[in-house]
Design a protein around this motif. Structure first.
Motif, short mmCIF file in Angstrom:
data_model
loop_
_atom_site.label_atom_id
_atom_site.label_comp_id
_atom_site.label_asym_id
_atom_site.label_seq_id
_atom_site.Cartn_x
_atom_site.Cartn_y
_atom_site.Cartn_z
N HIS A 446 -13.78 16.02 6.82
CA HIS A 446 -14.48 16.85 7.81
C HIS A 446 -14.69 16.12 9.12
CE1 HIS A 446 -18.04 18.57 9.78
NE2 HIS A 446 -17.79 19.70 9.19
N ASN A 447 -15.32 14.94 9.02
CA ASN A 447 -15.66 14.25 10.26
C ASN A 447 -15.83 12.74 10.06
OD1 ASN A 447 -16.03 14.38 12.98
ND2 ASN A 447 -17.91 15.58 12.94
N GLY A 448 -15.33 12.23 8.92
CA GLY A 448 -15.51 10.81 8.62
C GLY A 448 -14.31 9.96 9.02
N LEU A 449 -13.17 10.61 9.05
CA LEU A 449 -11.91 9.92 9.32
C LEU A 449 -11.93 9.17 10.65
CD1 LEU A 449 -8.99 9.63 8.32
CD2 LEU A 449 -8.50 11.86 9.31
N LEU A 450 -12.43 9.83 11.68
CA LEU A 450 -12.43 9.20 13.01
C LEU A 450 -13.35 8.00 13.05
CD1 LEU A 450 -12.41 12.33 15.34
CD2 LEU A 450 -10.49 10.89 14.65
N GLY A 451 -14.45 8.08 12.31
CA GLY A 451 -15.38 6.95 12.25
C GLY A 451 -14.71 5.74 11.62
N LEU A 452 -13.94 5.99 10.57
CA LEU A 452 -13.26 4.89 9.88
C LEU A 452 -12.21 4.27 10.81
CD1 LEU A 452 -12.81 3.21 7.33
CD2 LEU A 452 -11.14 4.92 6.59
N LEU A 453 -11.45 5.13 11.44
CA LEU A 453 -10.42 4.69 12.37
C LEU A 453 -11.02 3.81 13.48
CD1 LEU A 453 -7.88 7.34 13.35
CD2 LEU A 453 -8.94 6.14 15.21
N ASN A 454 -12.15 4.27 13.98
CA ASN A 454 -12.85 3.56 15.03
C ASN A 454 -13.30 2.17 14.55
OD1 ASN A 454 -13.97 4.22 17.81
ND2 ASN A 454 -15.76 3.34 16.80
N ALA A 455 -13.85 2.15 13.33
CA ALA A 455 -14.36 0.90 12.77
C ALA A 455 -13.22 -0.09 12.55
CB ALA A 455 -15.10 1.18 11.47
N ILE A 456 -12.12 0.41 12.00
CA ILE A 456 -10.97 -0.47 11.74
C ILE A 456 -10.47 -1.05 13.06
CG2 ILE A 456 -8.58 -0.55 10.93
CD1 ILE A 456 -9.38 1.65 8.88
N HIS A 457 -10.35 -0.20 14.07
CA HIS A 457 -9.85 -0.64 15.37
C HIS A 457 -10.76 -1.71 15.98
CE1 HIS A 457 -7.61 -0.39 19.07
NE2 HIS A 457 -8.71 -0.11 19.75
N SER A 458 -12.06 -1.60 15.71
CA SER A 458 -13.00 -2.54 16.32
C SER A 458 -13.00 -3.90 15.62
CB SER A 458 -14.42 -1.97 16.29
OG SER A 458 -14.99 -2.16 15.01
N GLY A 459 -12.38 -3.94 14.43
CA GLY A 459 -12.30 -5.21 13.71
C GLY A 459 -13.63 -5.69 13.13
N VAL A 460 -14.53 -4.77 12.87
CA VAL A 460 -15.86 -5.10 12.37
C VAL A 460 -15.80 -5.43 10.87
CG1 VAL A 460 -16.52 -2.77 11.66
CG2 VAL A 460 -18.25 -4.30 12.62
N ASN A 461 -16.86 -6.07 10.34
CA ASN A 461 -16.97 -6.25 8.89
C ASN A 461 -17.84 -5.15 8.33
OD1 ASN A 461 -15.51 -8.57 8.96
ND2 ASN A 461 -17.28 -9.95 8.87
N LEU A 462 -17.25 -4.28 7.54
CA LEU A 462 -18.08 -3.32 6.81
C LEU A 462 -17.33 -2.81 5.60
CD1 LEU A 462 -17.26 -0.05 7.24
CD2 LEU A 462 -18.25 -0.44 9.45
#
Lengths: 609, 202
Positions: A446-462
């Motif tokens: 629904h709306n989680g995919l973009l958040g994941l994409l964003n997080a991966i792109h930012s190189g964060v640890n989560l």
């Protein structure tokens, strides 16, 4: 003349679905959400209608408009949260208008009985997008309104909106069924780029006016036509009665006002309203005989403010009160609220409130079903979070009950898809603690995919945990893009969450939530760095049991009182409703237990056997 | 069949997963077939997941009604769990209300995690009796276990409701509805359960 073919006993949602079929709808799309979900489920029985659960509400409305532009009738269905998601598209659709009749159903949940918030969809629809709206009081009226909305949408070229509330959607009564239309409409598409290409370009035919302004003017020019339609609408009427304080009953409030009149045995002046905008001359005709108007509406003072404007412009000095303070400004209306207000307007009609016995009844918070795999997953996450001193952000779905006692795991829950971006923000804050986001499969699409994409792109640890149970379980098992069947149970292309996350560059592990040691190991590895996705994959237990699918080998368990030291890890960190605790002793309630055996793994002393 | 009071208000209360909504649908459909105005309001969303679930069933010979029963105006409360009978009784009860309760408690998660206390069972029963004109307690879960299917406790409770004869429905009306609603093997089990329920108050 309409031919009544039979009567059926239908839920409000089903009645609205039936209304759409009787109006000849061809394409229907929506996203599940209480209270509106059953509209699409009902429609899926009609083979001539294309029905789908879309990835989210915005996709659904965009699809519906696409069909409408090809001159067929289309409908989009959602709850109020979905309307928020749709708003950007809606603020363009209102400027272009439609071709085939387009009806949007935005259901509200006053009181937040089954929602994360409470809000009034009429504000976005009417005050923001300036679209006409119907607000039904009863399933029968809701069905009639759907049919009228399709006709009027084509007549005015505007999207018409229905805003039913929970008490209409989830009401049941006998509904008359009329014959379905026999003529089939041929779809056709003709270009009209000055209308359907929304862009800030100049229009030479209109003296170089910018297109957005021109389309805005088109919408404003439609308003007098809408006002005339609502003036003649059968969904508004005046009822004469005794008194100078008039009751304006909008939508479901009409049910409560009529109930109050019946209980009091007294007829009061009532203006029943089912449309926005309200009918100007009916309002003035009613107001002229009154000293005061009380507006009952769910849930914001929308009509109340509208009437204030209208009376001011007409130069009528009639006081208008309602949700802005005279009535409660939050929560659901009820017969009791109406009775109390009538008592204040007409002291002779004051009735003492029935005295409730002073008893405290413990609340019953929902939890995971007994046998649900999420319980194993949440238990493992609880242990990992405690060990690593982590923080968990949550999302919308069955697993959200992990935020309640006894687990109290998720620290935040907002709206669809907010878990992963919030976890990302926590990580970037410099907090220095491991962050976990937990999100369901339907919510992820629904709306989680973009958040994941964003997080991966930012190189964060989560660590993002995606709970894949192959269905939208919370709202009644609707399929989503990860399901291998569609709304009718026909085969569909299932989209693999793990592969998608891998393709985006995340480290991915797939676990079986019933296998607690496996989940613990996966979470332990996941905390080590980068964006790590753990997909918990097992079908919804309820759905699987209905289909005769087995998810575990049944194991009859009992507690050995000799080995149990009452540490309560099985109660506080697992929280299965079949594990009871009484007189300082833990025992398994055999009636409730479904023998999933997960608790065997939970007890560190081996006392559960 | 005339109804004793018009409208007649029935509340069915229970826990998500007990089959509360099924009962209100069986009752509603049977009443509609007999020509009554029936209005049902369902509070669910927490269905299947152990939250409190309530159905309001309203019957009239004369008029369509709103879906919600006003506070203090229930004639009958059918509680599939004792605490849920009490929860509804406190809000919708009155000195003339009749209650029928499945005596098997289901502990809320808040009780299991010691955030709240489940009332002492005998005291709870006494409270329900004290607030009802007449109060029936049926051990429907145990009876269902006897049939090898505790899940049919709801249909046993439906049997008890029809057995006390306050709704304008006969045994035959509900039996016909059960046969129409279930595949043959499930219908047989449910009919057995239903009859156990009617016998339990006979």
């Amino acid at each position: 003349m309409v031919l009544k073919v039979e009567t059926d006993y239908l839920m409000g949602n089903e009645a609205m679905g039936r209304g759409a079929v009787e109006a000849g709808v061809r394409v229907v799309a929506g996203y599940p959400g209480t209270p509106a979900s059953e509209i699409l489920t009902y429609l899926s029985q009609y083979p001539d209608v294309y029905v789908e659960w879309s990835a989210n509400e915005k996709v659904a409305l965009e699809m519906a408009l696409g069909a409408s532009l090809c001159r067929v009738r289309a409908m989009a269905v959602m709850k109020h949260n979905g309307l928020n998601v749709v708003t950007d598209f809606l603020m363009h659709l209102n400027f272009t208008g439609v071709r085939g009749g387009l009806v949007l159903v935005a259901a509200d949940d006053p009181g937040g009985l089954s929602s994360q918030n409470e809000e009034d969809s009429r504000i976005i629809i009417q005050r923001h997008a300036h679209l006409p709206l119907f607000d039904p009081w009863h399933p029968r009226e809701a069905k009639e309104m759907v049919k009228a909305a399709f006709e009027l949408s084509e007549q005015t070229e505007l999207c018409f909106v229905l805003r039913p509330v929970m008490r209409v959607c989830h009401a049941r009564s006998a509904i008359g069924l009329e014959a379905l239309p026999q003529t089939e409409r041929q779809p056709a598409f003709e270009d009209d780029r000055s209308r359907f290409v929304m862009s800030g370009v100049r229009e030479p035919k209109f003296g170089g006016m910018l297109r957005p302004v021109l389309r805005h003017r088109w919408l404003n020019d439609k308003q007098p036509e809408i006002a005339r339609i609502m003036e003649e609408s059968p969904f508004n009427h005046i009822e004469e009665g005794e008194g100078k304080s008039g009751l304006v009953a909008c939508g479901i409030a009409y049910a409560y006002v009529k109930e109050a009149e019946r209980l009091l045995g007294h007829k009061l002046p009532v203006l029943k309203l089912g449309t926005l905008p309200p009918p100007r001359s009916k309002v003035l005709e009613f107001a002229r005989l009154m000293d005061k108007l009380v507006v009952y509406e769910e849930v914001e003072p929308v009509v109340e403010r509208w009437l204030k404007e209208l009376l001011y412009e007409a130069g009528l000095r009639v006081e208008v009160v309602g949700r802005s303070g005279f009535l409660p400004s939050e929560g659901e209306l009820s017969t009791e609220v109406v009775l109390d207000s009538i008592g204040r307007l007409y002291p002779k009609l004051r009735v003492p409130k029935p005295e409730a016995p002073p008893l405290q009844v413990p609340v019953r918070t929902r939890t995971q079903c007994v046998g649900c795999g999420y319980r194993g997953l949440l238990h493992a996450l609880k242990l990992t979070v405690r060990k690593s001193h982590g923080v968990v952000t949550g999302d919308i779905g069955c697993y959200d009950a992990g935020a309640f006692a006894p687990l109290e795991l998720q620290s935040t829950i907002y709206c669809m898809g907010s878990s992963i971006p919030m976890a990302q923000g926590m990580a970037h804050s410099g907090l220095g603690r491991p962050v976990f986001a937990i999100i369901g499969d339907s919510t992820f699409f629904h709306n989680g995919l973009l958040g994941l994409l964003n997080a991966i792109h930012s190189g964060v640890n989560l660590v993002a945990i995606v709970c894949d149970n192959r269905t939208t379980a919370m709202t009644g098992f609707q399929p989503h893009p990860g399901s291998d069947t569609d709304i009718r149970g026909e085969p569909a292309q299932a989209i693999d969450i793990a592969k998608m996350a891998e393709a985006m560059g995340a480290k991915v592990q797939v676990v079986n939530p019933y296998d607690i040691p496996q989940v613990l190991q996966a979470l332990d590895r996941a905390v080590k760095g980068g964006v790590s996705v753990v997909v918990s994959r097992a079908p919804c237990y309820l759905l699987a049991s209905r289909a005769g699918e087995t998810l575990f080998t049944p194991r009859r368990v009992r507690v050995d009182p000799e080995l149990c030291n009452n540490c309560k890890i099985c109660v506080d960190y697992f929280g299965c409703p079949a594990i009871h605790f009484k007189d300082d002793k833990v025992y398994i309630d055999e009636v409730t237990c479904v023998q999933c055996g997960m608790c065997l793994e939970v007890c560190k002393r081996g006392a559960i056997k | 069949m005339a109804i004793q009071e018009d409208p007649m208000n029935l509340v069915i209360s229970g826990v998500g997963g007990q089959g509360n909504i099924l009962l209100s649908r069986l009752i509603g459909r049977s009443l509609v077939k007999k020509g009554y105005f029936v209005s049902i309001g369902e509070t669910f969303g927490a269905a299947q997941r152990g939250g409190a679930v309530m159905s309001n069933v309203r019957v009239s010979e004369h008029m369509p009604l709103g879906p919600l029963i006003p506070e203090g105006k229930a004639h009958i409360i059918l509680g599939l769990e004792p605490l849920e009978t009490l929860r509804v009784l406190v809000k919708y009860g009155n000195p003339k209300v009749v209650t029928i309760t499945n005596s098997q408690p289901l502990f809320p998660v808040d009780v299991l995690s010691r955030k709240a206390q489940y009332p002492d069972y005998e005291a709870l029963k006494q409270t329900i009796r004290g607030l009802s004109q007449s109060a029936w307690f049926i051990d429907a879960t145990a009876m269902g276990l006897g049939l090898g299917a505790p899940i049919v406790a709801n249909v046993i409770m439906l049997g008890a409701l029809i057995g006390i004869d306050l709704l304008p429905l006969t045994k035959g009306d509900i039996e016909a509805e059960i046969k129409a609603s279930f595949p043959p093997d499930r219908a047989e089990l449910n009919l057995k359960a239903f009859n156990m329920g009617t016998d339990s108050v006979g």
